[in-house]
Design an enzyme around this catalytic site. Structure first.
Site, PDB file in Angstrom:
ATOM      1  CB  CYS A   1     -19.185 -88.961  21.132  1.00  0.00           C
ATOM      2  SG  CYS A   1     -20.362 -87.636  21.449  1.00  0.00           S
TER       3      CYS A   1
ATOM      4  CB  CYS B   1     -17.176 -86.330  22.845  1.00  0.00           C
ATOM      5  SG  CYS B   1     -18.552 -87.110  23.723  1.00  0.00           S
TER       6      CYS B   1
END
Length: 108
Positions: A31, A34
């Site tokens: 991600c 992230c």
């Protein structure tokens, strides 16, 4: 700071029973949001060594993330003695993370 997402998540009952300050980080290693949050987390968690950091790989059908109503990554859930005190979704600055950590770990 925990660097890798755990593929196996603890049960909600285990998380609810934790003593002290805990940061649950829901996300995925691929991600982009992230990945961008990692330097912010590293910087702020370094000032709170007593905060337990549990990094959980989240996704469809994962019960712990659903129990916390996680919809976007990363979602940071700040707990004190198993109770949610603060939450950040897709944080973009270390100040917000530091403020939330201060709510669960006021001894710093």
């Amino acid at each position: 700071m925990t660097r890798d997402y755990a593929a196996t998540e603890p049960a909600r009952e285990e998380v609810d029973a934790l003593d002290g300050p805990t940061l649950l980080e829901f996300g995925a290693s691929w991600c982009g949001h992230c990945i961008a949050a990692q330097p912010l987390l590293e910087r702020t968690l370094g000032l709170h060594p007593q905060v337990r950091h549990i990094k959980i790989e989240d996704g469809r059908g994962r019960p712990l993330g659903r129990s916390y109503r996680v919809k976007l990554w990363p979602t940071l859930v700040f707990l004190r003695d198993g109770e949610e005190v603060a939450r950040l979704v897709r944080p973009t600055d270390s100040g917000a993370i530091a403020e939330a950590l201060g709510q669960i770990d006021p001894q710093t």
